[in-house]
Scaffold this active site. Structure first.
Site, mmCIF file in Angstrom:
data_model
loop_
_atom_site.group_PDB
_atom_site.id
_atom_site.type_symbol
_atom_site.label_atom_id
_atom_site.label_comp_id
_atom_site.label_asym_id
_atom_site.label_seq_id
_atom_site.Cartn_x
_atom_site.Cartn_y
_atom_site.Cartn_z
ATOM 1 N N SER A 1 -13.310 -14.807 6.056
ATOM 2 C CA SER A 1 -12.783 -14.967 7.414
ATOM 3 C C SER A 1 -13.795 -14.620 8.501
ATOM 4 C CB SER A 1 -11.532 -14.107 7.596
ATOM 5 O OG SER A 1 -11.852 -12.737 7.435
ATOM 6 N N LYS B 1 -4.741 -8.301 12.129
ATOM 7 C CA LYS B 1 -5.930 -8.604 12.938
ATOM 8 C C LYS B 1 -5.581 -8.730 14.417
ATOM 9 C CE LYS B 1 -8.431 -10.925 9.186
ATOM 10 N NZ LYS B 1 -8.971 -12.187 8.671
ATOM 11 N N PRO C 1 0.824 -1.219 0.000
ATOM 12 C CA PRO C 1 0.000 0.000 0.000
ATOM 13 C C PRO C 1 0.849 1.256 0.000
ATOM 14 C CG PRO C 1 -0.011 -1.047 2.163
ATOM 15 C CD PRO C 1 0.691 -1.988 1.245
ATOM 16 N N PRO C 2 0.250 2.404 -0.296
ATOM 17 C CA PRO C 2 1.030 3.662 -0.328
ATOM 18 C C PRO C 2 1.601 4.018 1.038
ATOM 19 C CG PRO C 2 -1.131 3.937 -1.374
ATOM 20 C CD PRO C 2 -1.150 2.613 -0.697
ATOM 21 N N GLY C 3 2.812 4.597 1.023
ATOM 22 C CA GLY C 3 3.395 5.143 2.240
ATOM 23 C C GLY C 3 4.162 4.172 3.108
ATOM 24 N N VAL C 4 4.390 2.934 2.634
ATOM 25 C CA VAL C 4 5.089 1.960 3.482
ATOM 26 C C VAL C 4 6.591 1.931 3.211
ATOM 27 C CG1 VAL C 4 3.074 0.505 3.820
ATOM 28 C CG2 VAL C 4 4.562 0.067 1.876
ATOM 29 N N GLY C 5 7.074 2.736 2.266
ATOM 30 C CA GLY C 5 8.512 2.857 2.072
ATOM 31 C C GLY C 5 9.079 2.089 0.906
ATOM 32 N N LYS C 6 8.281 1.837 -0.142
ATOM 33 C CA LYS C 6 8.783 1.067 -1.281
ATOM 34 C C LYS C 6 9.899 1.813 -2.006
ATOM 35 C CE LYS C 6 4.686 0.850 -3.140
ATOM 36 N NZ LYS C 6 3.926 1.518 -2.066
#
Length: 802
Positions: free
Chosen positions: A686, A729, A363-368
């Site tokens: 789930s 979770k 996802p965006p903003g995780v440091g890729k």
């Protein structure tokens, strides 16, 4: 000059000017466009009309402080302010008195205010005879100035000639001719008109010398250009004669072509490359230098010669150093770092390995993007980032044919040119955002770029020569893999960067974000501190994201408020942000916490769900109503969750006797299943165990424990199947202060990715089947309930059991 008095400690609206110095009794017309300058002139117009004009030392400073301004300025009266259609304000200001800047203050209304001390013109330090002689010298210098600069209006000469006092002479010249800002400011700083005239005399003499020198240079350049034009026409005539004679090919190569040929000879490239470039350089000799085709050839040769055909950098072969770089740059990401280090280790062991392409997915903003930069640092390679977001033209990747007007190489060749080496790290950012249209499919062009079997001879349409990309380490980033073409995805090794947990965000903020923002805002750790509980509050109540971008913006907002408070209140030496005072600075909480059940209730279960921004607690409610066996599901549930509801009904029918449920409930009772926050779409298998538990509780009347949460997929025979997103979770359950969590037994291995803090704070029950789930989730009864037929008897049985 009008005499005025300024009250002590009175603050006057201040307008820092760029390339403008105003004197006493001088009326100027100028424009203001910056927000704080517009506010200042408006404040002056709405008040007593006074504004303080002071010049900036540098015109590049957008938001000047006291150190960026000169010492003296002019107190002026705003006489007119007109707003232009473009939003710029034109002001007419009359200078009244010279003033010394004591202090500069910026207040909440985005307006600069100045505290000033008025300075009157002093008495002359020289005799009247000396002053008269000085005035004559200035007038004579001005006459010489008019001769070398004829643009000055003749009317100005009459004003100078008729001046009778030093003040009149100075105003006639200094107010009306263009002089450097620094010189004008020096004249303003001087406190007598005699001193100002003396400095004006030296300035005029200097300007006269400079203007005469400019004229000489202009005449020299003009004559040189004329000679070059003459030489050009002669050369063109000679070229035309040779063409008529048919021996144009024997013309000696020009100096320009010789330079290109010399560079080609020094190039460490294949014979195919050298032959092609040499042929283009020889073509350049045969055509006029000003033609469009000559420009195309020059551009082509310059591009090809700038490419790194053989230049390489040596990789760092210290795996421990690489690991320390990754650890320093990023917190957490244990699995990602391990996979990256394995990839780097293989490259260090076998440097000739080809075709490894890493895809960082998350996802965006995780440091890729920053992980890609760290990989380049770890390998000690050059790093180039290529943004692919919105690319829909194949020519952006492969380039344009050089015959087209405005042709240029593609982004890959351009990146190699920027890197300057054959083996850089190229980050292809947002590869999932590429699309296609009538101009071609850029994803198809990327297939050759990322294929280790083909890219050793990549041909860009512009350079038309094979270029070796096999030594490049390509790293791609994507937010979603669904939009990436399958053949392209097949060429990449996907490394997933999951969303950050609450603890990871806390440590990232503490170790990286807060120090970074403190430095960016000019703060020291001794001036501002954000407590641990405040960081947790920022994470829980002011941001809801997978990465840490919003968290960093929130920290930056606190830094700005701290800077403002420190400047407004000099008594404040340190600003401390705590959870208790965050609302005072950032407003009310934007996100409410997940609330677990406050008591054991019938038909209400705490479920666990995964979202793109982390895990959440998802309560599930079931209500039993008189009816005809209808099952209604609400709460914006997807098809998979609706199917889980049908499975839950069938399972309840199979365990009626065990839990005292009427066997005919599916014919005489309606079931309403609801997941709160109905505006948020929910789907996935789930929630199966949650639905069964809530349904059994509602039908049997047995309450569900308030301190338990669960997740798991179910089958018709009551088996519990594994699910995804366990890490997020369990973090949601821990954050909501749940004591016990039921998870599928087959997810036991996924606990390795869960933080120790979370695992130690929860009692985790592993369930293979629904019997284990119900046994732990339902409130214990003294004896097994018996099957009953009516609702009245079933209620009595439950009361007896409890």
């Amino acid at each position: 000059m009008t005499e005025i008095k300024i009250e002590k400690d009175k603050l006057i609206p201040c307008v820092p000017t760029r390339d403008l110095v105003v004197f006493e009794d001088m009326t100027v017309n100028f424009e203001v466009a910056r927000g704080f300058t517009i506010s200042a002139v408006k404040k002056a117009m709405n008040g007593d009309g006074f504004v303080f004009l002071i010049a900036q030392r540098s015109v590049a400073v957008e938001e000047p402080e006291k150190k960026d301004l000169y010492k003296y300025g002019i107190l002026g009266e705003v006489r007119q302010v007109i707003k232009s259609p473009s939003g710029v304000y034109r002001c007419l200001v009359h200078g009244i008195s010279k003033g010394k800047l004591l202090d500069l203050v910026k207040v909440r209304d985005n307006c600069l205010y100045a505290s000033i001390k008025l300075v009157n013109i002093g008495r002359e330090k020289v005799s009247e005879v000396e002053l008269t002689a000085l005035m004559r010298q200035v007038s004579e210098a001005f006459e010489n100035y008019l001769e070398v600069i004829p643009r000055i209006p003749k009317e100005l000469y009459y004003d100078v000639a008729s001046a009778e006092t030093p003040k009149e002479l100075f105003e006639a010249i200094a107010y009306n001719i263009p002089l450097p800002t620094d010189d004008k400011q020096i004249m303003l700083d001087l406190n007598t008109y005699g001193e100002r005239l003396a400095y004006l005399l030296s300035t005029l003499s200097h300007e006269i010398e400079v203007s005469m020198l400019e004229r000489e240079i202009h005449e020299h350049v003009s004559s040189t250009i004329d000679n070059q034009q003459r030489e050009y026409f002669i050369r063109e005539q000679i070229r035309a004669l040779h063409n008529e004679l048919g021996d144009g090919g024997d013309v000696d190569e020009s100096d320009e072509a010789q330079q290109y040929l010399a560079k080609i000879g020094e190039l460490s490239a294949s014979d195919e490359v050298k032959d092609k470039l040499t042929a283009e350089a020889k073509r350049l000799v045969k055509m006029p230098s000003g033609t469009q085709e000559a420009v195309v050839i020059r551009n082509y040769l310059d591009t090809c010669l700038a490419l790194p055909w053989s230049e390489t950098t040596e990789d760092r072969r210290d795996i421990k150093k690489a690991e320390s770089i990754l650890e320093k740059d990023h917190y957490g990401m244990k699995k990602v770092k391990e996979r990256v280090l394995e990839n780097l280790a293989v490259r260090m062991m076998t440097p000739d390995i080809k075709g490894q392409v890493i895809c960082l997915y998350g996802p965006p903003g995780v440091g890729k993007t920053s992980v890609g930069r760290s990989i380049a640092r770890a390998l000690d390679r050059k790093y180039v980032r290529v943004s692919l977001g919105g690319v829909r033209d194949e020519s952006d990747i492969r380039g344009h044919r050089k015959t087209y007007v405005g042709a240029m190489p593609g982004r890959i060749i351009d990146a190699m040119k920027q890197a300057g080496t054959k083996n850089p790290v190229i980050l292809l950012d947002e590869i999932d955002k590429m699309s296609n249209d009538f101009r071609g499919d850029p994803s198809s062009a990327m297939l050759e770029v990322l294929d280790g079997e083909q890219n050793s001879g990549f041909r860009d349409h512009f350079i038309e020569l094979p270029f070796d990309l096999s030594e490049v380490l390509f790293i791609t980033t994507a937010n979603s893999l669904d939009t990436v073409a399958p053949p392209l995805l097949d060429r990449m090794e996907v490394i997933e960067l999951a969303s950050y947990t609450r603890e990871e965000k806390f440590n990232i903020a503490k170790l990286h974000l807060i120090p970074k923002q403190l430095k960016k805002h000019g703060l020291k750790p001794s001036q501002m501190r954000i407590s641990a509980d405040a960081i947790y509050s920022l994470i829980d109540f002011y941001t809801k994201e997978a990465g840490v971008r919003k968290l960093e913006r929130s920290i930056a907002s606190l830094c700005r408020k701290a800077v403002k408070q420190l400047l407004e209140n000099e008594d404040d030496k340190k600003i401390v942000f705590k959870a208790s005072n965050l609302e005072e600075y950032l407003g009310h909480k934007k996100y409410l916490p997940d609330l677990a059940s406050e008591k054991d209730e019938v038909g209400l279960v705490n479920g666990l769900a995964w979202t793109s921004v982390g895990g959440v607690l998802m309560p599930l409610e079931v209500l039993v109503l008189e009816g005809k066996g209808k099952v209604e599901l609400t709460g914006s549930l997807g098809d998979v969750m609706k199917e889980s509801g049908q499975i839950a009904v069938s399972y309840c029918r199979s365990v009626c006797d065990k839990y005292g449920i009427a066997p005919d409930f599916y014919e005489k009772k309606d079931l309403h299943i609801h997941a709160p926050e109905g505006a948020v779409p929910k789907d996935g298998p789930s929630a199966g165990v949650t639905m069964v538990t809530a349904m059994v509780s509602a039908l049997s009347g047995i309450p569900v424990r308030k301190d338990i949460a669960m997740t798991g997929e179910i089958t018709l025979h009551g088996k519990v199947l594994p699910i995804g997103g366990l890490r997020e979770k369990l973090m949601a359950a821990y954050k909501a202060k749940i004591k016990t969590v039921i998870i599928p037994a087959k997810n036991k291995g996924d606990l390795d990715e869960v933080d120790d803090v979370v695992k130690n704070g929860l009692e985790i029950i592993f369930a293979d089947n629904l019997a284990t789930v119900l046994e732990n989730a339902l409130v214990k009864v003294n004896k097994p309930a018996k099957p009953v037929r009516s609702a009245k008897k079933r209620k009595e049985a439950v009361l007896t059991a409890n």
